[in-house]
Structure formats: C-alpha cells, structure tokens
Design an enzyme around this catalytic site. Structure first.
Site, mmCIF file in Angstrom:
data_model
loop_
_atom_site.group_PDB
_atom_site.id
_atom_site.type_symbol
_atom_site.label_atom_id
_atom_site.label_comp_id
_atom_site.label_asym_id
_atom_site.label_seq_id
_atom_site.Cartn_x
_atom_site.Cartn_y
_atom_site.Cartn_z
ATOM 1 N N LYS B 51 0.753 -1.243 0.001
ATOM 2 C CA LYS B 51 -0.035 0.172 -0.002
ATOM 3 C C LYS B 51 0.820 1.226 0.084
ATOM 4 C CE LYS B 51 -1.245 0.046 5.083
ATOM 5 N NZ LYS B 51 -1.297 -1.260 5.630
ATOM 6 N N GLY B 52 0.181 2.388 -0.596
ATOM 7 C CA GLY B 52 1.009 3.434 -0.565
ATOM 8 C C GLY B 52 1.911 4.054 0.885
ATOM 9 N N GLY B 78 -7.367 8.280 1.246
ATOM 10 C CA GLY B 78 -6.535 9.460 1.743
ATOM 11 C C GLY B 78 -4.967 8.901 2.029
ATOM 12 N N CYS B 138 -2.627 9.484 -7.289
ATOM 13 C CA CYS B 138 -3.640 9.487 -6.333
ATOM 14 C C CYS B 138 -4.530 10.632 -6.421
ATOM 15 C CB CYS B 138 -3.098 9.070 -4.865
ATOM 16 S SG CYS B 138 -4.383 8.777 -3.724
HETATM 17 C C1 LIG Z 1 -9.280 1.042 -0.984
HETATM 18 C C2 LIG Z 1 -8.226 1.518 -2.242
HETATM 19 C C3 LIG Z 1 -6.856 2.015 -1.907
HETATM 20 C C4 LIG Z 1 -6.027 2.133 -3.012
HETATM 21 N N1 LIG Z 1 -4.680 2.943 -2.686
HETATM 22 C C5 LIG Z 1 -3.933 2.946 -3.382
HETATM 23 C C6 LIG Z 1 -2.706 3.650 -2.991
HETATM 24 O O1 LIG Z 1 -2.157 3.775 -1.799
HETATM 25 N N2 LIG Z 1 -1.675 3.988 -4.036
HETATM 26 C C7 LIG Z 1 -1.879 3.629 -5.294
HETATM 27 O O2 LIG Z 1 -0.977 3.851 -6.134
HETATM 28 N N3 LIG Z 1 -3.199 3.168 -5.778
HETATM 29 C C8 LIG Z 1 -3.998 2.892 -4.828
HETATM 30 N N4 LIG Z 1 -5.282 2.590 -5.146
HETATM 31 C C9 LIG Z 1 -5.626 2.249 -6.487
HETATM 32 C C10 LIG Z 1 -5.495 0.745 -6.961
HETATM 33 O O3 LIG Z 1 -4.016 0.281 -6.603
HETATM 34 C C11 LIG Z 1 -5.619 0.376 -8.704
HETATM 35 O O4 LIG Z 1 -4.876 1.129 -9.321
HETATM 36 C C12 LIG Z 1 -7.036 0.542 -8.731
HETATM 37 O O5 LIG Z 1 -7.997 0.259 -7.551
HETATM 38 C C13 LIG Z 1 -7.578 0.117 -9.812
HETATM 39 O O6 LIG Z 1 -7.960 -1.292 -9.898
HETATM 40 P P1 LIG Z 1 -8.714 -2.411 -9.494
HETATM 41 O O7 LIG Z 1 -10.014 -2.076 -10.059
HETATM 42 O O8 LIG Z 1 -8.180 -3.878 -9.548
HETATM 43 O O9 LIG Z 1 -9.104 -2.229 -7.852
HETATM 44 C C14 LIG Z 1 -6.345 2.228 -4.294
HETATM 45 C C15 LIG Z 1 -7.648 1.570 -4.527
HETATM 46 C C16 LIG Z 1 -8.578 1.317 -3.557
HETATM 47 C C17 LIG Z 1 -9.734 0.860 -3.960
#
Ligand SMILES: Cc1cc2nc3c(=O)[nH]c(=O)nc-3n(C[C@H](O)[C@H](O)[C@H](O)COP(=O)(O)O)c2cc1C
Ligand SMILES: Cc1cc2nc3c(=O)[nH]c(=O)nc-3n(C[C@H](O)[C@H](O)[C@H](O)COP(=O)(O)OP(=O)(O)OC[C@H]3O[C@@H](n4cnc5c(N)ncnc54)[C@H](O)[C@@H]3O)c2cc1C
Ligand code: FES
Lengths: 475, 323
Positions: B51-52, B78, B138
């Site tokens: 996670k980020g 966030g 983000c």
């Molecule tokens: C709850 C949540 C938290 C996320 N946190 C991050 C993050 O911290 N850093 C990041 O680059 N992307 C973050 N993302 C984006 C995901 O890594 C991904 O790019 C996006 O959800 C699309 O993929 P998916 O449709 O398979 O979920 C987050 C997505 C979700 C749903």
C-alpha cells in the site's frame, strides 16, 4: 483415576468426586480420558445422552491430554463420535487448578472464504416485516468466537453477473436488472448451534463454576443471524430473497474475538448488555458465552414495538420441538440462559403488553432504553461491566450513563466495510491512542469491540454514515 | 519447462506469474497472514505491491471512505499509512518472509519529497525492496496526487529524482503509476520513459462523485473520489492498448506495461495481456473474492494449456491484426 487437581477444583465448588464421576445435588459429570474417538467412549456417551434426554443432569466430559488434542476432538466433524459431550484438556485443568484462568488471545486469523448453505430465512414481525432471521450451515466457521462477524454476498453463489437461468422462450427475464452489489455485507452472528445441544442448553446447564472455564462444548456448525432490511438498502432486500438450500459466498471469521473469561480474571461478577434494536443481535452470542461461564447478565433491550419481534420459530423443529411463536431477542436472551427477571424491555411506542415467560411487569418500560438503563444502574451487585451496540445516539448516551455510574463499557461498532480484512482502511473510527494523540482505527481488524473510553465520539470532520448507497435507481 | 509458461519479465525482474497485488488493496503482511489461504495466495503471486507509503504517517480522510457503485467502488481513503519508518520496521521484514519480490508504492507532496522518500527507503531496507512504484496518480490527496500525474514536466522531474536516489550499484525496478484522468495517457507515459522509468503501471482510479439524494449533498468530504472495480476495466484496457500501440519502447517491451483496472477474473487477465500488458495488478476484486489470485492462476494455466501458448507469447498479441 482422575488427577488430584480436578478433585481439588470440584471441591471448591462443593462437588464430590468418586471414581470418574462428580456429583452435586443430583447433577453428575462423568469423565472419560482419551486422545482419539473410540467405540467404547461413543457408546458410553450415547447411553448418558439417552438416559438424560435434554435435562442436562448428567453430562459426559471428555478429557484429552493436551489442548491441541482437545481442539481436534471438538471439531464438529466428530460430533457424532462424542454425542453431547463437553471437552477439557489435562493441560488446562492443571493450569486452572494452579489458579490461572485460560484466556484465548484476541488475535485474528484463519480468515477464509467459504460457501454457506441457507437453512432458513424467516421474516419477523407480522405485517411490517423489517427483520429477518437467517440460519445457515458452515462448518468452516466453527472456530468463530463472539463478537466476530462475517461478510456475505447478497446473491447465491454461482449466479453469473446479471444473467439468471430462464425457461425457454422467456428471454425477457434473462437479464437481471436489479442492482448487483459488488461488495459483501457485514453481519454479526447472533447464535451458534452445537450438534446434539438444543438451542437453550445454556439455560439448563449448571456447571461447577471453577471448572467451567476449562470445559468446552463441541464446535458449532450452524449459525443464526438477525438482520434488518434497510428501507433504502440495496443489499439487504436481496439477502431477504435467499431461499433454503441455496449457497452463498461468505468470508470470516472477521474481527477480534473477545474471550469473556478475561472478565473473570478482572473480577467481574455482573455484566450489563444494552442493545438498541438490531444492535442486540451480535451481542446475544456474547451473552451465551457469559452465561456459560456463570456471569450474572442483565439485558436491556430497546425496540420500537413488541409486535415487530414476533415470528414463527421453525428451527425448534430441528431439535425435535414444536414450531412455536416466539419473539426474537427476547427468546434468544432467555435461551442463552438469562433468567427472566434479568431481562428488561423498553418500547418507544408505549409500555409493552405482557410478554409472559416469567419476565416481571416491572421490567417493561415505555420510552428509550437509555432511560430504562439509567434507572437500573445503581442496582448492580458486585463488580460490573457493560457492553452496548445500537444507534450512535443511543451508544453515546450509554457512554454517559456508564461513565457516571463508574461502570467500564465496551461498545460494538458497525461501520461501512470494503474488505473486512484490514486492507482498505474504509471502516475507520477515530480513537485516542495511549500517548493522547488520535488516530483512525479499523473496526474490522482492531474491533468490532472497543473500549468506550478510547473512542472519540464527537468526530466533527466525519459525516454521519448514511444508510443509502448510490448503486441503483430504485423502483 | 511446464512451470515456466506463466513467467514474465518486467525490466530486470523475472516474475513467476504475471499476477501482482494492486497498491492499497492488498494490505501488508499482517493482513495476508490473517487469511487461511495465505500460502496459496502467495504462491499465485509474481510480486507483492504494498500500500502507498509516505515519508510521514498519514491519517487519511474523514468518513465515509467508500461507497459502492454499480459494478464499482468509489474510495476516498487518503493514503492512511504508518509512514516510512514504521513500514521499514514493522511491515517489510514480514513481507520478505513470503519470498516474493516486494514493490513499494510511494507517494509524496513535492518533487523533492519523492526523491527523499525513495532515498530513505533504499538506505534502510536491508536490501529487501525489489522495486518502487511511483504513485503520481492518487486522486484522494489534495497536494500532489493527480495534479502531478497530468503534467508531463512534473512526471519527468519526479521520476528523474527517484532514479537518482537509487544508491549506486543497486538494481531497483522503478515503475511509474499513471492516472487515467487525462485525455491522452501517452503524454505522461512518454515523459516517464524519457526520465528513465523501467516500467509503467496503469491505471490508478478514475475520478468520480457520489451524491446522497436523501441529504442532497455529496457523500465524500473531498466531494470526488476514485472509482475502481469492474466498472473501469474497459478504460484501463484502452489505456494499456494506447501505450502499447503508440509508444515504441512499450511495443518493444523495453518499457513494459503493468495493466491495472477492474481485473476480476482470469479472462480479464488474458485480455490485458493481449492488449499489451506484461503483468497485471488486481485490487478491488480481491475484496470481493479473497481466493481471486488462486483462481486466476488456475484459469490462466488452463487457458495456456488449451491454446498451447505462454504468457510471454500473449503479450500484445491482439495488436498483430491491427497495426
Ligand atoms: C481502497 C483502495 C486504496 C487504494 N490505495 C492506493 C494507494 O495507496 N496507492 C496507489 O497507487 N493506488 C491505490 N489504489 C488504486 C489501486 O491500486 C488500483 O490502481 C485501482 O483500484 C484499480 O484497480 P482495481 O479495479 O483492480 O481495483 C487504491 C484503490 C482502492 C480501491
Ligand atoms: C461488524 C458489523 C456487524 C453488523 N451486524 C449486523 C447484524 O447483526 N444485523 C444487521 O441487521 N445489521 C448488521 N450490520 C449492519 C449491516 O451490515 C448493514 O445494515 C447492511 O450492510 C446494509 O446493507 P444494504 O446493502 O441493505 O445497505 P446499502 O445502504 O444499500 O449499502 C451500501 C453500503 O453501505 C454499507 N452500510 C449501510 N448501512 C450500514 C450500517 N449500518 N453499518 C455498516 N455498513 C453499512 C453496506 O455494507 C454497503 O457497503 C453490521 C455491520 C457491521 C459493520
Ligand atoms: S473493511 Fe477494509 S479495512 Fe476494514
């Protein structure tokens, strides 16, 4: 021969031990030593069960050498090999005799996704149905402990997204236009069922209190939950359509378990349970566990109308009893072993009519459960603690009341959840840390039970969670 | 030989399978360990994307943080995280036990902070970090975030800064994660390539809004949030396609693409591979179905058997007929 430690434990509770049988005022515990199922033990236990029927005057106790061995024997897959037995381990009995109370750690783990078979999905409340009782079978969930919860799909497993099977020539119905919720929904478990144990066994069971902390029933494989269909909800109306025999994907057990034996170590004797509406549901399993270990439990239930709790209890039939008219929560609390004089009910709509079941009329109240509870706090006997779950406003009042009365309070929180496993940080609530700073804790992994004094209730930068989602145009 | 058909390559990194976790949706070691199927899941993965992580701890946004939409999920978390130091101390060593390459997703508020964070992580990780994924996309933080990702000049500076922060002699994979909230994704992609990124990952979440019709106000304190899940799959697929088609470095797989967005089944994985992705990340689908990686691996193996092919052969194959 039983080790001297067990004899000493039983002595403390006034039981006498001769050979492998302990006696006290017509009650008997018969001990068996084994590390694996054997024909002889099964036959003996079956004889006990047949002679005792469901009076719980005589109970077989299977003692395994180690706690790990006991956990294997307790598996619900073994239930028929140990009909209606309780289990113990020598390891733990020795520890208890030496004065320690076994308390399981509150670590989560063993989360698994599994399919549950729906046994019953019964509407509650006569004309204005808003509650349902859902019973399901899921041996994979056998290690669940209160107040852990599950997350469930809102549709049966294996129905492909948006398409449902249709009879030939009726293609118009082929595309299911009802909204398809993506996420699972979180629900607490209200009751669990142990094979061979009738639903209200805790009521009849009276174990020697000192020994009880080391006795365990077989692991449960049936579970019950009570849920409310939200007026603007998307998921709960779909869950209400689930039918007996269908299977549903679930995830669990989620959240931290809370071993109530910890309260024994804290010297607690009396426990107050304050539940607002459906908030009582996830507390009932906790009540059962408290009663099993002999705590005095006073339950305060706040509801809209008594009528909204009525339903036809078909599950009784599973245990060879007649289906009967019952009240959810109230009958659940009684079955979980709360004596009728310790059940208090308040109705917003006016004083409830007689409920019967031995609940004294003085325990019925018109108004909010918090007012009822305020009236009763000073009447506690011995060291007390409290648990609550319900609408936010109610919980805040309970926090005030218990703070004034000096009763430590734990609250069960419900938050919008994404994953239930701690990865998405969507289920947060603001808490105060040990160093005085505040932080967002995750309800799904740090909770769902929190110490009330850690929670920051006045959380200005949070919006009230709303009951509706944006999924769907609604008809 | 049998086992190698799932293998793929991102820069200098060989991956056992093309399946990666998506940042922010996979938790860290503790959450993975909580699963009864954690071993099988780890075995189905090619690498773990964390996670980020930010330099300082972040508390994240107020509630509510997620709203379900039809076939999707809007989130406004966030970037809640414990900060770089606690990540290094508490999470990284546990992740390392799974014997998977660890790619750390990094976020910051300024160009300088990205470089500072990268340098800090790589100086104190005991060699356990395999790669960095630069999150310039983000949508849920006020500073940085998307605003960075849409300006090619800034993307270029951020990537250059992070590249320069890699200690001499260490081989660290630098991935740049792009935002879909832009007209032409190839513009920031080319900027990242010019700055020397080893790979691109796309897409982060798509901006979206939800309004509560009962209170008649937006659900989220920040008004807009990030959409993920099945709803965004065609968007992610299109952006992977565009980069593969229009950027020679991507086409020659000199700068491979990691496809992200709405991937929920093994069929989605195959689609992304065919569109030009060398690997994929799965996020939201994992919430809905924690067995997803295990099932995807099984499905993918069967597809490769049935078609007598390998993951490497599938990459970009759909472009063959429409160049
Ligand atoms: C709850 C949540 C938290 C996320 N946190 C991050 C993050 O911290 N850093 C990041 O680059 N992307 C973050 N993302 C984006 C995901 O890594 C991904 O790019 C996006 O959800 C699309 O993929 P998916 O449709 O398979 O979920 C987050 C997505 C979700 C749903
Ligand atoms: C740990 C836990 C235990 C719970 N136990 C019970 C229980 O035993 N019985 C019961 O009736 N309800 C319980 N709830 C609340 C229950 O999860 C919600 O009522 C239900 O998810 C609403 O779903 P919906 O699709 O009809 O609502 P929608 O409004 O259509 O759902 C939209 C989203 O909001 C979430 N949501 C809506 N209301 C709530 C709420 N009050 N709490 C948390 N999330 C919400 C949903 O999960 C969903 O993700 C529990 C919640 C939690 C977190
Ligand atoms: S529901 Fe995802 S962190 Fe709690």
């Amino acid at each position: 021969m039983l080790p001297i430690q067990i004899k000493n434990l039983l002595d403390r509770d006034g039981w006498t031990l001769r050979d492998a049988t302990a006696r006290h005022r017509g009650r008997r515990l018969e001990f068996f030593f084994t590390s694996r199922p054997t024909r002889a033990v099964t036959a003996a236990l079956r004889r006990i069960q047949r002679a005792d029927r469901n009076r719980f005057q005589t109970i077989g106790v299977v003692i395994a050498p180690t706690t790990a061995a006991m956990q294997r024997l307790r598996s619900c897959a073994n239930a028929d090999k140990f009909p209606r037995a309780l289990f113990a381990s020598l390891e733990e009995l020795r520890a208890v005799a030496a004065g320690t109370i076994p308390v399981k750690s509150d670590k989560r783990g063993g989360i698994t996704s599994f399919k549950a078979e729906i046994l019953e999905n019964t509407p509650v409340g006569g004309a204005q149905i808003s509650h349902y009782r859902l019973a399901f079978k899921a041996p994979s969930l056998q290690n669940m402990q209160p107040p852990q919860f599950i997350m469930m799909d809102t549709k049966p497993a294996r129905v492909p997204f948006g398409v449902r099977p249709v009879p030939r020539g009726q293609l118009r119905g082929a595309i299911d236009l009802t909204p398809q919720p993506l996420l699972k929904r979180p629900f607490g478990i209200c009751r669990d069922f142990h094979p061979h144990f009738p639903i209200d066994y805790v009521k009849r069971l009276r174990l020697p209190p000192t020994l009880a902390v080391a006795l365990y029933p077989v692991l449960p494989d049936h579970f019950d939950m009570l849920y409310k269909v939200l007026p603007h909800g998307v998921g709960t109306p779909l869950i209400a359509k689930l039918k007996r025999g269908q299977t549903v994907n679930m995830l669990g057990p989620l959240g931290r378990p809370f071993d109530v034996r910890r309260l024994r170590a804290e010297g607690v004797e009396e426990v107050h349970i304050i539940g607002g509406g459906v908030g009582m549901a996830p507390l009932i399993l906790l009540v059962e566990s408290l009663r099993y270990y002999g705590f005095r439990v006073k339950a305060f239930l706040g509801i809209a109308t008594l009528q909204s709790l009525r339903y036809r209890d078909e599950l009784a039939a599973t245990f060879g009893e007649q289906p009967r008219d019952a009240y959810i929560y109230i009958d659940d609390l009684l079955a979980a072993g709360v004596p009728p004089e310790d059940v208090y009910v308040s109705c917003d709509s006016g004083k409830p009519a007689r409920i019967g079941r031995g609940i004294p009329p003085a325990n019925l109240f018109a108004g909010f459960v918090t007012d009822l509870y305020r009236r009763e706090t000073h009447r506690s006997t011995g060291k007390t603690c409290a648990f609550t779950c319900g609408p936010n406003r109610m919980m805040e009042l309970v926090v005030e009341i218990t703070a004034q009365a000096g009763i430590p309070l734990r609250v069960l929180l419900e938050k919008r959840m994404g994953c239930g496993m701690g990865v998405c940080f969507s289920c947060v609530c603001k808490v105060r840390l040990a160093d005085g700073a505040d932080d967002y804790a995750r309800v799904c992994t740090d909770g769902p039970l929190f110490d009330a004094k850690d929670i920051l209730w006045k959380n200005d930068d949070s919006k009230q969670p709303s009951a509706t989602c944006t999924c769907a145009p609604r008809s | 030989m049998e086992e190698r058909r799932l293998e793929t390559t991102i820069g200098n990194l060989h991956l056992r399978t093309p399946l990666l976790t998506a940042s922010g949706t996979s938790g860290s070691a503790d959450e993975l360990a909580g699963l009864r199927e954690s071993k099988a899941t780890a075995q189905a993965l090619g690498a773990f994307v964390t996670k980020g992580v930010t330099l300082e701890p972040r508390r994240g946004n107020p509630e509510p943080r997620v709203i379900e939409t039809r076939a999707g999920l809007l989130n406004s978390i966030g970037l809640q995280n414990k900060g770089a130091d606690r990540f290094l101390r508490e999470d990284l060593p546990k992740l390392w036990q799974y014997e998977l390459p660890v790619i750390v997703n990094i976020s910051a508020n300024s160009v300088e902070d990205y470089a500072k964070l990268a340098a800090h992580l790589l100086a104190n990780d005991g060699g356990q970090i395999t790669g960095l994924e630069i999150n310039v996309s983000c949508p849920n933080i006020k500073e940085g975030g998307v605003a960075f990702g849409v300006d090619p000049k800034v993307v270029e500076r951020v990537v250059r800064g992070v590249k320069a922060a890699v200690p001499r002699g260490r081989d660290v994979l630098i991935v740049t994660k792009l935002t879909p909230n832009i007209t032409d994704i190839t513009v920031p992609a080319k900027a990242a390539i010019a700055a020397g990124t080893d790979a691109l990952s796309m897409i982060n979440t798509v901006r979206g809004v939800a309004i509560n019709i009962h209170t008649q106000e937006p659900y989220f304190a920040n008004v807009s949030a990030g959409l993920s899940g099945p709803a965004i799959k065609p968007i992610g697929l299109c952006m992977v396609w565009d980069c593969f088609a229009k950027i020679p470095e991507c086409r020659r797989r000199k700068v491979p693409i990691i496809g992200i967005g709405g991937i929920s089944t093994w069929e989605d994985v195959v689609e992304y591979l065919l569109a030009g992705a060398s690997a994929v990340q799965v996020g939201t689908a994992w919430f809905v179905y924690p067995d997803v990686f295990v099932e995807m691996k099984k499905g993918l193996e069967k597809y490769l058997d049935d078609n007598k092919t390998t993951v490497r052969e599938l990459i970009g194959k759909a472009h063959g007929t429409c160049s």
